[in-house]
Design a protein around this motif. Structure first.
Motif, short mmCIF file in Angstrom:
data_model
loop_
_atom_site.label_atom_id
_atom_site.label_comp_id
_atom_site.label_asym_id
_atom_site.label_seq_id
_atom_site.Cartn_x
_atom_site.Cartn_y
_atom_site.Cartn_z
N PRO A 134 0.82 -1.21 0.00
CA PRO A 134 0.00 0.00 0.00
C PRO A 134 0.86 1.27 0.00
O PRO A 134 1.91 1.30 0.63
N GLU A 135 0.42 2.27 -0.74
CA GLU A 135 1.11 3.57 -0.75
C GLU A 135 0.12 4.71 -0.66
O GLU A 135 -1.04 4.58 -1.06
N GLY A 136 0.62 5.82 -0.15
CA GLY A 136 -0.12 7.07 -0.14
C GLY A 136 0.87 8.17 -0.44
O GLY A 136 2.06 7.90 -0.59
N CYS A 137 0.39 9.41 -0.53
CA CYS A 137 1.28 10.51 -0.88
C CYS A 137 0.75 11.80 -0.27
O CYS A 137 -0.45 12.07 -0.35
N PRO A 141 -3.75 13.60 -0.97
CA PRO A 141 -4.21 13.18 0.36
C PRO A 141 -5.36 12.15 0.36
O PRO A 141 -5.44 11.35 1.27
N GLU A 142 -6.20 12.17 -0.67
CA GLU A 142 -7.41 11.35 -0.62
C GLU A 142 -7.21 9.91 -1.08
O GLU A 142 -8.06 9.06 -0.84
N ILE A 143 -6.11 9.63 -1.75
CA ILE A 143 -6.00 8.33 -2.43
C ILE A 143 -4.92 7.44 -1.81
O ILE A 143 -3.83 7.89 -1.47
N HIS A 144 -5.28 6.16 -1.66
CA HIS A 144 -4.32 5.13 -1.28
C HIS A 144 -4.48 3.99 -2.27
O HIS A 144 -5.56 3.78 -2.80
N THR A 191 0.11 7.15 -8.26
CA THR A 191 -1.15 6.80 -8.92
C THR A 191 -0.91 6.38 -10.38
O THR A 191 -1.71 5.65 -10.96
#
Ligand SMILES: [Zn+2]
Length: 194
Positions: A134-137, A141-144, A191
């Motif tokens: 799993p990643e986020g950034c 902010p809204e997407i993982h 993404t």
């Protein structure tokens, strides 16, 4: 013969500048670095921000890496990524408005898990062996989401203490962070890889 000589002379000129042909800092870049407190984190929801986040980054001139200004930038990038409003594990130059090759990464593979700053960084090798996680950034902010990354990377960068070019092999989750952050320096967002 004559052409050969001219070509050799030209190549010598080109090679002598490769070591440090990075553009000087602009007034706007100096203002971003010299400001006080936590840095503003750019997000893809803002049109102007997203242009910066999609840019290719330049190296820092070696002269800047030797300066107090770079120490200040390194401190402020770490203060920003570790701030309770962000709470990230890595941050890259474009995310704080600088189209420069610099990342701050939390070294989960080192004792005490310190944040360290890596200027003029490049990925030299990506292992064929991959892992999906799993990643986020901070800039999205809204997407993982799940991203496939190499398990091992070799990075090259300028060591901020010795100012020497060094190579390092990094494995596991920290290698994933390096891939995510160095992607930012080429205008690539996680993404794009989902
Ligand atoms: Zn990111």
């Amino acid at each position: 013969m004559r052409h050969g000589f001219v070509l050799a002379a030209l190549m010598a000129m080109v090679c002598s500048c490769i070591a440090d042909n990075a553009p000087r800092l602009s007034r706007a870049e100096k203002d971003i670095i010299d400001a006080e407190g936590i840095m503003r984190v750019l997000t893809v929801s803002d049109k102007e921000d997203s242009l910066v986040l999609r840019s290719k980054c330049s190296d820092f001139p070696v002269k800047i890496l030797r300066s107090e200004r770079f120490v200040r930038l390194a401190d402020r990038m770490i203060a920003t990524v570790t701030d309770s409003t962000q709470d990230g594990v890595g941050i890259a130059g474009p995310q704080v408005g600088l189209k420069r090759r610099v990342v701050a990464v939390q070294r989960f593979d080192k004792a005490g898990e310190p944040f360290e700053v890596y200027p003029n960084i490049r990925v030299e090798y990506l292992s064929d062996e991959k892992q999906t996680g799993p990643e986020g950034c901070l800039s999205i902010p809204e997407i993982h989401g799940e991203v496939e990354r190499s398990q091992t990377v070799v990075i090259s960068y300028v060591d901020i203490r010795t100012l020497e070019a060094v190579r390092d092999t990094v494995r596991g989750f920290t290698a994933v962070i390096f891939q995510h952050e160095t992607d930012h320096l080429d205008g690539i967002l996680f993404t794009d890889r989902m």
